[in-house]
Design a protein around this motif. Structure first.
Motif, PDB file in Angstrom:
ATOM      1  N   ASP A   1      -3.201   5.727  12.082  1.00 43.34           N
ATOM      2  CA  ASP A   1      -4.243   4.828  11.577  1.00 43.34           C
ATOM      3  C   ASP A   1      -5.618   5.289  12.054  1.00 43.34           C
ATOM      4  O   ASP A   1      -6.590   5.278  11.296  1.00 43.34           O
ATOM      5  CB  ASP A   1      -3.996   3.391  12.035  1.00 43.34           C
TER       6      ASP A   1
ATOM      7  N   GLU B   1      -4.757   4.460  -6.818  1.00 39.87           N
ATOM      8  CA  GLU B   1      -3.828   3.371  -6.524  1.00 39.87           C
ATOM      9  C   GLU B   1      -2.943   3.165  -7.742  1.00 39.87           C
ATOM     10  O   GLU B   1      -3.451   3.068  -8.861  1.00 39.87           O
ATOM     11  CB  GLU B   1      -4.587   2.076  -6.227  1.00 39.87           C
TER      12      GLU B   1
ATOM     13  N   TYR C   1       0.389  -5.013  -3.189  1.00 41.54           N
ATOM     14  CA  TYR C   1       0.349  -4.493  -1.832  1.00 41.54           C
ATOM     15  C   TYR C   1       0.450  -5.687  -0.901  1.00 41.54           C
ATOM     16  O   TYR C   1       0.334  -6.830  -1.334  1.00 41.54           O
ATOM     17  CB  TYR C   1      -0.958  -3.735  -1.577  1.00 41.54           C
TER      18      TYR C   1
ATOM     19  N   THR D   1      -1.028  -5.422   2.712  1.00 46.31           N
ATOM     20  CA  THR D   1      -1.528  -4.941   3.994  1.00 46.31           C
ATOM     21  C   THR D   1      -1.803  -6.121   4.921  1.00 46.31           C
ATOM     22  O   THR D   1      -2.178  -7.210   4.469  1.00 46.31           O
ATOM     23  CB  THR D   1      -2.806  -4.097   3.823  1.00 46.31           C
TER      24      THR D   1
ATOM     25  N   GLU E   1      -5.082  -7.815   4.378  1.00 42.52           N
ATOM     26  CA  GLU E   1      -5.292  -8.535   3.122  1.00 42.52           C
ATOM     27  C   GLU E   1      -4.472  -9.814   2.965  1.00 42.52           C
ATOM     28  O   GLU E   1      -4.927 -10.759   2.314  1.00 42.52           O
ATOM     29  CB  GLU E   1      -4.968  -7.615   1.941  1.00 42.52           C
TER      30      GLU E   1
ATOM     31  N   LEU F   1      -0.362   7.478   0.911  1.00 44.92           N
ATOM     32  CA  LEU F   1      -0.160   6.167   1.513  1.00 44.92           C
ATOM     33  C   LEU F   1       1.229   5.687   1.101  1.00 44.92           C
ATOM     34  O   LEU F   1       1.528   5.581  -0.085  1.00 44.92           O
ATOM     35  CB  LEU F   1      -1.230   5.196   1.027  1.00 44.92           C
TER      36      LEU F   1
ATOM     37  N   TYR G   1       4.379   2.911   1.097  1.00 49.07           N
ATOM     38  CA  TYR G   1       4.572   1.468   1.132  1.00 49.07           C
ATOM     39  C   TYR G   1       6.044   1.133   1.003  1.00 49.07           C
ATOM     40  O   TYR G   1       6.787   1.811   0.302  1.00 49.07           O
ATOM     41  CB  TYR G   1       3.805   0.787  -0.013  1.00 49.07           C
TER      42      TYR G   1
ATOM     43  N   LEU H   1       4.187  -3.725   1.925  1.00 45.07           N
ATOM     44  CA  LEU H   1       3.635  -3.498   3.263  1.00 45.07           C
ATOM     45  C   LEU H   1       3.513  -2.006   3.542  1.00 45.07           C
ATOM     46  O   LEU H   1       4.356  -1.209   3.124  1.00 45.07           O
ATOM     47  CB  LEU H   1       4.510  -4.157   4.318  1.00 45.07           C
ATOM     48  N   ALA H   2       2.469  -1.637   4.253  1.00 48.27           N
ATOM     49  CA  ALA H   2       2.245  -0.240   4.598  1.00 48.27           C
ATOM     50  C   ALA H   2       3.421   0.288   5.414  1.00 48.27           C
ATOM     51  O   ALA H   2       3.932  -0.393   6.306  1.00 48.27           O
ATOM     52  CB  ALA H   2       0.954  -0.096   5.386  1.00 48.27           C
TER      53      ALA H   2
END
Length: 173
Positions: free
Chosen positions: A6, A25, A30, A32, A35, A130, A132, A137-138
């Motif tokens: 990160d 994207e 998503y 996160t 968010e 990225l 997921y 969730l990341a």
């Protein structure tokens, strides 16, 4: 490909490129950690002052002032998911700061070859994927400088961008 922390990713976003950062994207939802509570407020009809976006907006302004560009293309299914409707509702401060955010209905990109994950491409020299979980969730990040992967990312982003609709012109369905 190697993992990205990160901290390393935040450094890339704040000062890790000299000319351009592009972000593709491709998910409809998503989740996160930053968010989730704000989206919940939106879903409940509660106001959000969007202060939590200000650090990103300051960063974007600094990039623009230095002559660097930040572009984001969002490939979305229509009608929009709740996440994307919320995302649309909070994009104005980022656009005002100078991030060029555009929307692309998924039906328009069927013939475009795209990587399997969202990505950032920094100065055509580094791609960060990225990752997921199914929940949105990341789940981590991976980076590469492999020329064939950089070429795929650049070509897919530019092909999507050519079909994109600027944020202020896009009418959510």
């Amino acid at each position: 490909m190697t993992p990205v922390t990160d901290e390393e990713f935040n450094d890339l976003l704040s000062s890790g490129f000299g000319h351009e950062a592009v972000h593709l994207e491709m998910r409809d939802a998503y989740g996160t950690a930053v968010e989730v509570p704000h989206m919940a407020q939106w879903a409940a009809g509660e106001p959000d002052d969007l202060r939590w976006l200000q650090d990103w907006c300051v960063t974007v302004r600094e990039h623009v002032k230095a002559g660097r560009s930040v572009r984001r293309a969002r490939v979305v299914s229509e009608p929009l998911s709740d996440y994307q409707r919320w995302s649309y509702s909070i994009a104005d401060p980022m656009v005002e700061a100078g991030e060029d955010i555009r929307w692309v209905p998924r039906r328009l990109v069927s013939a475009i070859a795209m990587p399997g994950n969202d990505f950032y491409l920094f100065d055509r020299r580094l791609a960060v994927f990225l990752l997921y979980a199914g929940s949105g969730l990341a789940a981590g990040m991976l980076k590469t400088t492999a020329p064939d992967v950089l070429d795929l990312c650049r070509a897919s982003f530019e092909a999507v961008w050519a079909l994109s609709i600027p944020h202020r012109e896009y009418q959510p369905v």
